[in-house]
Motif scaffolding. Structure first.
Motif, PDB file in Angstrom:
ATOM      1  N   GLU A 267      46.595 -33.898  70.689  1.00 15.54           N
ATOM      2  CA  GLU A 267      47.929 -33.849  71.293  1.00 15.54           C
ATOM      3  C   GLU A 267      48.258 -32.415  71.722  1.00 15.54           C
ATOM      4  OE1 GLU A 267      50.855 -36.015  69.119  1.00 15.54           O
ATOM      5  OE2 GLU A 267      52.404 -35.659  70.626  1.00 15.54           O
ATOM      6  N   PHE A 268      47.917 -31.470  70.881  1.00 15.56           N
ATOM      7  CA  PHE A 268      48.146 -30.055  71.198  1.00 15.56           C
ATOM      8  C   PHE A 268      47.389 -29.637  72.463  1.00 15.56           C
ATOM      9  CE2 PHE A 268      46.168 -25.790  70.615  1.00 15.56           C
ATOM     10  CZ  PHE A 268      47.279 -25.019  70.875  1.00 15.56           C
ATOM     11  N   VAL A 269      46.104 -29.992  72.525  1.00 19.51           N
ATOM     12  CA  VAL A 269      45.297 -29.639  73.701  1.00 19.51           C
ATOM     13  C   VAL A 269      45.919 -30.248  74.954  1.00 19.51           C
ATOM     14  CG1 VAL A 269      43.043 -29.956  74.829  1.00 19.51           C
ATOM     15  CG2 VAL A 269      43.145 -29.326  72.412  1.00 19.51           C
ATOM     16  N   ILE A 271      49.101 -31.032  75.451  1.00 16.94           N
ATOM     17  CA  ILE A 271      50.352 -30.350  75.789  1.00 16.94           C
ATOM     18  C   ILE A 271      50.056 -29.025  76.502  1.00 16.94           C
ATOM     19  CG2 ILE A 271      52.426 -29.242  74.826  1.00 16.94           C
ATOM     20  CD1 ILE A 271      51.954 -31.214  72.362  1.00 16.94           C
ATOM     21  N   VAL A 272      49.085 -28.294  75.960  1.00 14.17           N
ATOM     22  CA  VAL A 272      48.746 -26.992  76.546  1.00 14.17           C
ATOM     23  C   VAL A 272      48.196 -27.165  77.958  1.00 14.17           C
ATOM     24  CG1 VAL A 272      47.174 -25.014  76.377  1.00 14.17           C
ATOM     25  CG2 VAL A 272      48.366 -25.826  74.348  1.00 14.17           C
ATOM     26  N   THR A 273      47.270 -28.103  78.141  1.00 12.29           N
ATOM     27  CA  THR A 273      46.688 -28.247  79.472  1.00 12.29           C
ATOM     28  C   THR A 273      47.737 -28.724  80.473  1.00 12.29           C
ATOM     29  OG1 THR A 273      45.853 -30.431  78.876  1.00 12.29           O
ATOM     30  CG2 THR A 273      44.316 -28.615  78.704  1.00 12.29           C
ATOM     31  N   GLU A 275      50.918 -28.002  80.429  1.00 14.41           N
ATOM     32  CA  GLU A 275      51.768 -26.870  80.753  1.00 14.41           C
ATOM     33  C   GLU A 275      51.048 -25.900  81.699  1.00 14.41           C
ATOM     34  OE1 GLU A 275      54.845 -26.288  80.373  1.00 14.41           O
ATOM     35  OE2 GLU A 275      54.976 -24.138  80.832  1.00 14.41           O
ATOM     36  N   ILE A 276      49.758 -25.702  81.455  1.00 14.27           N
ATOM     37  CA  ILE A 276      48.983 -24.815  82.325  1.00 14.27           C
ATOM     38  C   ILE A 276      48.891 -25.403  83.731  1.00 14.27           C
ATOM     39  CG2 ILE A 276      46.659 -23.913  82.750  1.00 14.27           C
ATOM     40  CD1 ILE A 276      46.391 -23.459  79.772  1.00 14.27           C
ATOM     41  N   GLU A 277      48.658 -26.707  83.781  1.00 18.48           N
ATOM     42  CA  GLU A 277      48.576 -27.400  85.060  1.00 18.48           C
ATOM     43  C   GLU A 277      49.881 -27.210  85.831  1.00 18.48           C
ATOM     44  OE1 GLU A 277      46.773 -31.267  84.576  1.00 18.48           O
ATOM     45  OE2 GLU A 277      47.834 -31.976  86.346  1.00 18.48           O
ATOM     46  N   ARG A 279      52.211 -24.868  85.431  1.00 16.97           N
ATOM     47  CA  ARG A 279      52.422 -23.481  85.862  1.00 16.97           C
ATOM     48  C   ARG A 279      51.539 -23.132  87.055  1.00 16.97           C
ATOM     49  NH1 ARG A 279      53.428 -19.610  80.583  1.00 16.97           N
ATOM     50  NH2 ARG A 279      54.888 -20.992  79.546  1.00 16.97           N
ATOM     51  N   THR A 280      50.302 -23.614  87.036  1.00 21.03           N
ATOM     52  CA  THR A 280      49.383 -23.295  88.130  1.00 21.03           C
ATOM     53  C   THR A 280      49.868 -23.913  89.437  1.00 21.03           C
ATOM     54  OG1 THR A 280      47.591 -23.389  86.516  1.00 21.03           O
ATOM     55  CG2 THR A 280      46.970 -23.356  88.834  1.00 21.03           C
TER      56      THR A 280
END
Lengths: 339, 339
Positions: A267-269, A271-273, A275-277, A279-280
């Motif tokens: 779940e953490f991975v 959420i992070v991906t 958010e990165i997606e 922002r990018t």
């Protein structure tokens, strides 16, 4: 744009069991609004107590009627029930099209029942994430049972079933070739089978087929039972609930702490991906690499080569990732408008 | 691990029209193997000439038979045809379950026909990207027409239809409630309607309904025609091809260069975010932030808070993104094994 103080106000009301605040927070999660991270960070520690039941099966199998009956039986036990219905609705209107959803209005006066439809279309790629977060929100609100209902075709719909502790696959005697095709994928995720409309011809045959299939799996552990129901007449619903309870007991007995730990990391991975997606996409939309984009637009530079060039010089990306995504990402305009 | 020299060898054979090299490259794209970026960077400039036709509709509508007939008619015109069939198959076996796929073996001896099934399940989130890249590969190989066939339910399946220049929605007279529900979402993406099995009762009624719906849209521009077919008897297939041709002419007349430019940018953003996602998941799986992951595993730190902490200190991420993703991402093990 939703301000932090607005989110705080909604969360305070949410904790005080305000259903309007619940609805607004779910809408924000569904629309991937700004502040979802803040909402989820606050909601997550309150969640984790609800039993999550997935109900899936071909269109026309009577899932909504069955869910309606399940709600009534769970209410008789004094349990608080939420339903998240994933509708294969229009990608353009964003509205639900399954008329039978209205049947659930039986419970609209009951404060311990909360029913919410979200569209599986128009949310390319984001539905699985949104659905998981909405389940957390419904759980955190104090619902004892969260039912996820979905038409069981398609990759995203199947992904949503991963969220359930117990997955119920609903089938009907007269399932034609199309239903047979769907079944092949669905059977493997079933913890409980339901043959609904069991008064119709062929019910015994399909029950026997399913039981044979379960038998042939020949695996240790849980053997999915096949329950006959007639949801419209409220027959077999108690037996279904009993099967769901037995599966919950089985899960409790065989619970693996390592699996839970890996679920949290997964779940953490995710959420992070996400958010990165976000922002990018936003940074590129805002003109983080204008010369590159211009060369892509004209066709001078092919997009795969451009992607490699960008990844080989991550300076731009670092700038991108250091900035929170506060504006809608490209292509998300329609989603934002609906919020 | 596929070496660069192996990829170069496959690409050389691909350019020389080697069908085995074509199949291997598609498998690599489908499985998101290492080197997909390199493959696509080379293949992309060769693509862009094929007409892409999407065929969608409920299970049992006779899509595969219709596609089979379309292939025969396109071959009579001397066109090279590829079919990409998206199967709602098992998430576990990864194989196709629709028996009617075998009907397409009519063309297996014809070198100008290439048919490929990919599973829409088990590829959580990645199918739309993979499908677009496979279409580029089939196009670059020199196929004049690429047909994408999919069961039209579910968000991903609908997303795949975005790849088509012309989308054909296939329906049948006896479509029950389930089919009606599906139709509601599908009708809006149709450029051409087909009423297949048009010899059955109710065909005229459904034709009239669809024509009324098209009429009520009342929009300028393209009005989707409703074509009656009996695919099993090869009736109406010429009329369908004619409608597809007319839509292609309409597209050529109204082509907007700005839309093409935005499509290229969208594809670029998608490629970049996919690569970043891959690198992030891999780096976290490889232990890029071990102390954080441990606190998430034990439940001490909630995953949303952990994500925020990571994003607020992007030092780790910068290290992550500077390294190409050469190892499988977590959760992708099954996909990799199949390659």
């Amino acid at each position: 744009m939703t301000s932090t103080s607005r989110i705080e106000e909604l969360l305070t009301r949410f904790i005080a069991h305000d259903r309007i605040a619940l609805a607004r927070l779910i809408t924000m999660v569904e629309n991937r609004a700004d502040g979802v991270g803040v909402i989820m960070e606050r909601v997550y520690p309150m969640a984790g107590r609800a039993v999550v039941i997935g109900i899936t099966g071909a269109p026309g199998a009577g899932k909504s009627t069955l869910v309606n009956r399940l709600i009534a039986h769970l209410r008789q036990r004094g349990q608080r029930v939420a339903v998240l219905a994933i509708d294969p609705s229009s990608p353009f209107s964003g509205g639900a099209v399954l008329g039978d959803r209205v049947r659930m209005t039986d419970h609209y006066r009951d404060d311990a029942v909360y029913i919410r439809s979200v569209s599986s279309r128009g949310s390319h790629g984001g539905l699985s994430r949104a659905a998981r977060e909405i389940v957390h929100v419904l759980d955190a609100f104090g619902h004892d049972v969260v039912i996820i209902e979905t038409v069981g075709v398609g990759q995203t719909e199947l992904g949503v079933m991963d969220l359930a502790d117990t997955t119920v696959v609903v089938t009907v005697p007269e399932g034609g070739d199309g239903v047979q095709a769907m079944k092949a994928g669905l059977n493997e995720i079933a913890d409980v089978f339901v043959v609904n409309k069991a008064d119709r011809a062929g019910a015994d045959r399909i029950k026997a087929e399913l039981e044979l299939e379960v038998h042939l799996r020949n695996s240790a552990g849980w053997h999915p039972p096949v329950i006959m129901t007639e949801a419209t007449a409220d027959r077999g619903v108690d037996a279904l609930l009993e099967a769901i309870d037995r599966h919950a007991e089985y899960l409790a007995e065989t619970r693996d702490p390592a699996r839970l730990a890996e679920r949290r990391v997964h779940e953490f991975v995710d959420i992070v991906t996400a958010e990165i997606e976000r922002r990018t996409a936003r940074a590129l939309g805002d003109g983080a690499a204008p010369e590159l984009l211009d060369r892509i637009r004209t066709g001078e530079l092919n997009p795969y080569r451009a992607a490699r060039e960008l990844m080989e010089h991550p300076g731009t990306l670092v700038r991108v990732l250091a900035t929170p995504a506060h504006t809608p990402v490209p292509g998300d305009a329609r989603q934002q408008e609906r919020s």
